[in-house]
Scaffold this motif. Sequence first.
Motif, PDB file in Angstrom:
ATOM      1  N   MET A  91      13.361  -7.025  -6.224  1.00  0.00           N
ATOM      2  CA  MET A  91      14.316  -6.580  -7.248  1.00  0.00           C
ATOM      3  C   MET A  91      13.750  -6.727  -8.663  1.00  0.00           C
ATOM      4  O   MET A  91      14.177  -6.039  -9.579  1.00  0.00           O
ATOM      5  CB  MET A  91      15.615  -7.370  -7.133  1.00  0.00           C
ATOM      6  CG  MET A  91      16.417  -7.067  -5.891  1.00  0.00           C
ATOM      7  SD  MET A  91      17.062  -5.382  -5.881  1.00  0.00           S
ATOM      8  CE  MET A  91      18.389  -5.518  -7.079  1.00  0.00           C
ATOM      9  N   HIS A  92      12.801  -7.631  -8.834  1.00  0.00           N
ATOM     10  CA  HIS A  92      12.241  -7.847 -10.170  1.00  0.00           C
ATOM     11  C   HIS A  92      10.922  -7.117 -10.368  1.00  0.00           C
ATOM     12  O   HIS A  92      10.283  -7.284 -11.405  1.00  0.00           O
ATOM     13  CB  HIS A  92      12.062  -9.350 -10.417  1.00  0.00           C
ATOM     14  CG  HIS A  92      13.364 -10.080 -10.557  1.00  0.00           C
ATOM     15  ND1 HIS A  92      14.055 -10.152 -11.749  1.00  0.00           N
ATOM     16  CD2 HIS A  92      14.116 -10.741  -9.638  1.00  0.00           C
ATOM     17  CE1 HIS A  92      15.173 -10.839 -11.561  1.00  0.00           C
ATOM     18  NE2 HIS A  92      15.235 -11.211 -10.293  1.00  0.00           N
ATOM     19  N   TYR A 135      16.040  -3.596 -10.106  1.00  0.00           N
ATOM     20  CA  TYR A 135      17.465  -3.940 -10.109  1.00  0.00           C
ATOM     21  C   TYR A 135      18.294  -3.001 -10.983  1.00  0.00           C
ATOM     22  O   TYR A 135      19.523  -2.995 -10.911  1.00  0.00           O
ATOM     23  CB  TYR A 135      17.683  -5.396 -10.522  1.00  0.00           C
ATOM     24  CG  TYR A 135      17.179  -5.770 -11.900  1.00  0.00           C
ATOM     25  CD1 TYR A 135      17.874  -5.396 -13.047  1.00  0.00           C
ATOM     26  CD2 TYR A 135      16.019  -6.511 -12.052  1.00  0.00           C
ATOM     27  CE1 TYR A 135      17.420  -5.748 -14.307  1.00  0.00           C
ATOM     28  CE2 TYR A 135      15.552  -6.873 -13.304  1.00  0.00           C
ATOM     29  CZ  TYR A 135      16.260  -6.492 -14.432  1.00  0.00           C
ATOM     30  OH  TYR A 135      15.801  -6.833 -15.683  1.00  0.00           O
ATOM     31  N   GLU A 136      17.645  -2.185 -11.811  1.00  0.00           N
ATOM     32  CA  GLU A 136      18.365  -1.213 -12.643  1.00  0.00           C
ATOM     33  C   GLU A 136      18.638   0.091 -11.899  1.00  0.00           C
ATOM     34  O   GLU A 136      19.400   0.931 -12.382  1.00  0.00           O
ATOM     35  CB  GLU A 136      17.571  -0.912 -13.913  1.00  0.00           C
ATOM     36  CG  GLU A 136      17.399  -2.106 -14.832  1.00  0.00           C
ATOM     37  CD  GLU A 136      16.515  -1.809 -16.029  1.00  0.00           C
ATOM     38  OE1 GLU A 136      16.654  -2.483 -17.044  1.00  0.00           O
ATOM     39  OE2 GLU A 136      15.670  -0.876 -15.913  1.00  0.00           O
ATOM     40  N   GLU A 169      22.177   1.160  -6.328  1.00  0.00           N
ATOM     41  CA  GLU A 169      22.112   1.154  -4.867  1.00  0.00           C
ATOM     42  C   GLU A 169      23.106   2.152  -4.296  1.00  0.00           C
ATOM     43  O   GLU A 169      24.128   2.467  -4.911  1.00  0.00           O
ATOM     44  CB  GLU A 169      22.414  -0.244  -4.332  1.00  0.00           C
ATOM     45  CG  GLU A 169      21.333  -1.263  -4.632  1.00  0.00           C
ATOM     46  CD  GLU A 169      21.572  -2.569  -3.904  1.00  0.00           C
ATOM     47  OE1 GLU A 169      21.764  -2.532  -2.671  1.00  0.00           O
ATOM     48  OE2 GLU A 169      21.587  -3.612  -4.572  1.00  0.00           O
TER      49      GLU A 169
END
Length: 287
Positions: A1-2, A20-21, A24
């Motif tokens: 995610m990072h 993460y931006e 989903e």
Amino acid sequence: MHNTILLFTEKGKCFWLKVYEIPEGAKASKGRAIQNLLNIEPDDNVKAFINVKNLKDEEYINNNYIILCTKKGVIKKTSLEAYSRPRQNGVNAITIRENDQLLEARLTNGNNEIMMAVRSGKAIRFPEDKVRAIGRTGAGVRGITLGGEKDELVGMVCVENESEDILVVSEHGFGKRSKIDDYRVTNRGGKGVKTLNVTPKTGSLVAIKSVSNDDDLMIITQSGVTIRLPVQDIRMTGRAAQGVKLINLREDDSIASVARVEASDTEIEVSDDTVQTDNESDNEVVE
């Protein structure tokens, strides 16, 4: 995610986006327009992306490279360090010449080999060190010589493991696997050697991928039909062969995109409206 995703547009710009931006969604969800996430020009489109683990690790960014290629056979190599300072409005990754556009991007370690293939059915293989690393604003150098005005690059492969095979697919649904060793190592800029016997029956070359027996192949047609089949079911043939038929296409349909994915042990649910290929494995096609 990072992790950070580097996105490259057909006009040669690079944008950054944290994983993460990215919104989903389920497999069938529509998603969001990329223009809502990045400051991309309305007439520009994302053509390639690279997943980067850490842009703050000096050893990592100084020992890895971004290799870009365009439809006119131009190739460019730049240190990953040049892309380690994100900017909201993006940066120029390559100067695109007139009537050209970016096609693909690859992350390399500086010691790989590069393969490039064109629509006329030829491919070239050369060491990565034949392409000198230059700055972001450079235009690059010739990677392969095109076969004519209508010829263009269809794909680039970064050879990391020589035990993998080279798989090519034509626009009328034919494909084949060949050993990497079938392609001799040459200098960049040549015309290459035959990688598929292009005929009116097969159509032009549309994709080149490096694959292994543990992979699956996803093929999408212009009409939206998708097929997934094991790579090991595709017969190994010589470099200049015509290949075998991977998918039966409807009239006036052709292959739009090809992707390599990890093999899955789970069965794929198929709707009632399916099409069967003429392969012995009866691969299922899903609309």
